[in-house]
Design an enzyme around this catalytic site. Structure first.
Site, PDB file in Angstrom:
ATOM      1  N   ALA A 153      30.067  33.029 -42.874  1.00  0.00           N
ATOM      2  CA  ALA A 153      29.110  32.919 -43.914  1.00  0.00           C
ATOM      3  C   ALA A 153      29.222  31.313 -44.445  1.00  0.00           C
ATOM      4  O   ALA A 153      28.289  31.725 -45.478  1.00  0.00           O
ATOM      5  CB  ALA A 153      29.422  33.858 -44.685  1.00  0.00           C
ATOM      6  N   ASP A 190      37.234  12.822 -40.029  1.00  0.00           N
ATOM      7  CA  ASP A 190      38.154  11.348 -39.784  1.00  0.00           C
ATOM      8  C   ASP A 190      37.948  10.477 -39.614  1.00  0.00           C
ATOM      9  O   ASP A 190      37.276   9.236 -39.819  1.00  0.00           O
ATOM     10  CB  ASP A 190      39.499  11.881 -41.047  1.00  0.00           C
ATOM     11  CG  ASP A 190      39.672  12.780 -41.962  1.00  0.00           C
ATOM     12  OD1 ASP A 190      39.584  12.692 -43.003  1.00  0.00           O
ATOM     13  OD2 ASP A 190      40.214  13.649 -40.767  1.00  0.00           O
ATOM     14  N   HIS A 246      45.426  15.447 -42.883  1.00  0.00           N
ATOM     15  CA  HIS A 246      43.621  16.145 -43.012  1.00  0.00           C
ATOM     16  C   HIS A 246      44.300  15.855 -45.081  1.00  0.00           C
ATOM     17  O   HIS A 246      43.911  16.612 -45.182  1.00  0.00           O
ATOM     18  CB  HIS A 246      43.473  17.082 -42.448  1.00  0.00           C
ATOM     19  CG  HIS A 246      41.283  17.031 -42.996  1.00  0.00           C
ATOM     20  ND1 HIS A 246      41.211  16.085 -42.892  1.00  0.00           N
ATOM     21  CD2 HIS A 246      41.610  17.761 -44.623  1.00  0.00           C
ATOM     22  CE1 HIS A 246      39.728  16.437 -43.446  1.00  0.00           C
ATOM     23  NE2 HIS A 246      40.187  16.761 -44.103  1.00  0.00           N
TER      24      HIS A 246
HETATM   25  P1  NAX Z   1      32.821  27.388 -47.930  1.00  0.00           P
HETATM   26  O1  NAX Z   1      33.059  28.329 -49.989  1.00  0.00           O
HETATM   27  O2  NAX Z   1      31.191  27.476 -48.101  1.00  0.00           O
HETATM   28  O3  NAX Z   1      33.499  28.914 -47.042  1.00  0.00           O
HETATM   29  C1  NAX Z   1      34.649  29.384 -46.382  1.00  0.00           C
HETATM   30  C2  NAX Z   1      34.137  30.353 -46.585  1.00  0.00           C
HETATM   31  O4  NAX Z   1      35.812  31.583 -45.989  1.00  0.00           O
HETATM   32  C3  NAX Z   1      33.451  31.611 -47.334  1.00  0.00           C
HETATM   33  O5  NAX Z   1      32.164  32.830 -47.062  1.00  0.00           O
HETATM   34  C4  NAX Z   1      34.436  32.310 -47.706  1.00  0.00           C
HETATM   35  O6  NAX Z   1      34.280  33.903 -47.775  1.00  0.00           O
HETATM   36  C5  NAX Z   1      35.641  32.950 -46.281  1.00  0.00           C
HETATM   37  N1  NAX Z   1      36.625  33.056 -46.442  1.00  0.00           N
HETATM   38  C6  NAX Z   1      37.261  32.884 -47.321  1.00  0.00           C
HETATM   39  N2  NAX Z   1      38.858  33.523 -46.801  1.00  0.00           N
HETATM   40  C7  NAX Z   1      38.763  33.909 -45.943  1.00  0.00           C
HETATM   41  C8  NAX Z   1      39.406  35.010 -45.094  1.00  0.00           C
HETATM   42  N3  NAX Z   1      40.411  35.255 -44.945  1.00  0.00           N
HETATM   43  N4  NAX Z   1      38.907  35.359 -44.022  1.00  0.00           N
HETATM   44  C9  NAX Z   1      37.926  34.736 -43.314  1.00  0.00           C
HETATM   45  N5  NAX Z   1      36.712  34.389 -44.239  1.00  0.00           N
HETATM   46  C10 NAX Z   1      37.528  34.408 -45.922  1.00  0.00           C
HETATM   47  O7  NAX Z   1      33.789  26.259 -47.435  1.00  0.00           O
HETATM   48  P2  NAX Z   1      32.972  25.648 -46.309  1.00  0.00           P
HETATM   49  O8  NAX Z   1      32.181  24.202 -46.666  1.00  0.00           O
HETATM   50  O9  NAX Z   1      32.022  26.000 -45.284  1.00  0.00           O
HETATM   51  O10 NAX Z   1      34.685  24.763 -45.883  1.00  0.00           O
HETATM   52  C11 NAX Z   1      35.379  25.808 -45.399  1.00  0.00           C
HETATM   53  C12 NAX Z   1      37.092  24.627 -45.661  1.00  0.00           C
HETATM   54  O11 NAX Z   1      37.321  23.863 -44.673  1.00  0.00           O
HETATM   55  C13 NAX Z   1      37.800  24.597 -46.437  1.00  0.00           C
HETATM   56  O12 NAX Z   1      39.221  24.823 -46.931  1.00  0.00           O
HETATM   57  C14 NAX Z   1      37.848  22.512 -46.554  1.00  0.00           C
HETATM   58  O13 NAX Z   1      38.322  22.298 -47.402  1.00  0.00           O
HETATM   59  C15 NAX Z   1      38.152  23.132 -45.491  1.00  0.00           C
HETATM   60  N6  NAX Z   1      37.302  21.389 -44.736  1.00  0.00           N
HETATM   61  C16 NAX Z   1      38.364  20.795 -44.182  1.00  0.00           C
HETATM   62  C17 NAX Z   1      37.755  19.616 -43.050  1.00  0.00           C
HETATM   63  C18 NAX Z   1      38.526  19.357 -42.610  1.00  0.00           C
HETATM   64  O14 NAX Z   1      38.076  17.856 -42.177  1.00  0.00           O
HETATM   65  N7  NAX Z   1      39.386  20.077 -41.967  1.00  0.00           N
HETATM   66  C19 NAX Z   1      36.900  18.991 -44.107  1.00  0.00           C
HETATM   67  C20 NAX Z   1      35.217  19.227 -44.585  1.00  0.00           C
HETATM   68  C21 NAX Z   1      35.784  20.984 -45.681  1.00  0.00           C
HETATM   69  O15 NAX Z   1      35.856  20.284 -46.954  1.00  0.00           O
END
Ligand code: NAX
Length: 323
Positions: free
Chosen positions: A11, A157, A185
């Site tokens: 979500a 990246d 990363h």
């Molecule tokens: P959001 O905060 O919009 O969405 C994260 C979702 O994960 C939330 O809906 C939350 O309720 C849910 N969540 C939290 N704990 C959970 C669990 N234990 N089980 C299942 N769901 C859980 O973040 P978003 O912008 O979608 O980013 C998600 C992740 O991607 C972050 O950690 C962010 O730092 C990381 N990223 C990694 C990137 C990469 O290149 N590796 C780039 C993009 C992004 O920044």
């Protein structure tokens, strides 16, 4: 044969993009039915219900069943591909080490659930940060699954580096080949264009070393912050797009004349400590990946790669009780 695809944090910003792109056939094509298993934490289940309703409303040809749950054992049941996106964001006053430990718990639970419930040939891509170390934790908690099934996302990246090179040289991104992102990363990653080609020309011969070191590399390393500054939110559509690129190439093969960047368990290649989830230049074929071997690394490259390795070793030390 239908495939089961798990998305955690479905979500959230990235999950909201990813689910629709996968359901529309952009990962496995129109002819493969995909059953989506979407995992969220309890407070987000209502929003997730809305996502499932919208998926239904798209009437996608390739979409089979959609399951929404807050139970990892259901979400990873028979999973063939898992996108581990959900993670805890860094809150006010939280140190990087606090973030590591908070997320370590999540990925240790999910690793165990993968071990018990998923297809043994599952492919796992960790997107949630700190992605490399989260992938290490998930893998360590899934002893019955080959560690090579676990990877972390560096493709955003990689794509960002290509985009910057195309912009600078006034060419199209499709003409840029053999870019590599090494390491973690994080801002210690090393975007490397030593072997890159722009058309048929060596990128290095077209670009000043000063631009590479003082403009290109820091720009790619800090692009995430630049997006937050502009959008008020972190990268989401580009991250989902990169996640699809990563998994699609891994499953269906990457271009023969090019490389991709994937963080995978180090096998000691290029002198990197074994086991840490380190990004290398990679070629994918027959549903497997291999590290591009035999590249010459100059002093600057070696020092940059070592710095990122050091950071990953420190991260591993901070969560070693969960391995
Ligand atoms: P959001 O905060 O919009 O969405 C994260 C979702 O994960 C939330 O809906 C939350 O309720 C849910 N969540 C939290 N704990 C959970 C669990 N234990 N089980 C299942 N769901 C859980 O973040 P978003 O912008 O979608 O980013 C998600 C992740 O991607 C972050 O950690 C962010 O730092 C990381 N990223 C990694 C990137 C990469 O290149 N590796 C780039 C993009 C992004 O920044």
């Amino acid at each position: 044969m239908p495939k089961t695809i798990t998305i955690t944090g479905a979500a959230g910003q990235i999950g909201y993009q990813l689910a629709f792109r996968i359901a529309s056939g952009q990962l496995l094509g129109q002819e493969t039915t995909v059953n989506l298993k979407l995992l969220e934490i309890k407070p987000a289940l209502e929003a997730l219900k809305g996502v499932a309703m919208e998926l239904e409303d798209c009437a996608f040809k390739a979409l089979g069943e959609v399951t929404i749950t807050d139970d990892p054992s259901i979400a990873f049941g028979d999973s063939d591909f898992a996108f581990l996106v959900g993670a805890k964001p860094r809150g006010p006053g939280m140190e990087r080490s606090d973030l590591l430990i908070e997320n370590a718990q999540i990925f240790s639970i999910q690793g165990k659930a993968i071990n018990r419930n998923a297809n043994k040939n599952i492919k796992v891509l960790v997107v949630g940060n700190p992605a490399n170390t989260n992938a290490l934790i998930a893998s360590a908690n899934a002893p019955d699954i080959n560690p090579r099934s676990f990877s972390a996302m560096m493709r955003l990246d990689h794509n960002r580096a290509i985009a910057q090179l195309a912009k600078k040289t006034n060419t199209h991104s499709s003409q840029i080949k053999k870019v590599a992102i090494w390491g973690n990363h994080s801002t210690t990653q090393y975007p490397d264009i030593t072997n890159s080609l722009i058309g048929s020309e060596k990128a290095k011969s077209m670009l000043a070393q000063d631009w590479i070191e003082n403009d290109f590399i820091p720009r790619v390393q800090k692009r995430g912050a630049e997006i937050i500054q502009a959008r008020g939110l972190s990268s989401a559509a580009s991250a989902a797009s990169a996640a699809i690129d990563h998994m699609k190439d891994w499953e269906l093969g990457s271009s023969e004349d090019d490389w991709v960047s994937m963080a995978i368990p180090s096998d000691g290649s290029y002198g990197i400590s074994e086991g840490i989830i380190f990004s290398y230049p990679i070629i994918c074929k027959d549903s497997k990946y291999s590290i591009v071997q035999g590249l010459d690394l100059d002093k600057f490259s070696l020092e940059s790669i070592k710095a990122s390795e050091e950071e990953l070793l420190e991260e591993r030390e901070a969560i070693k009780h969960l391995l």
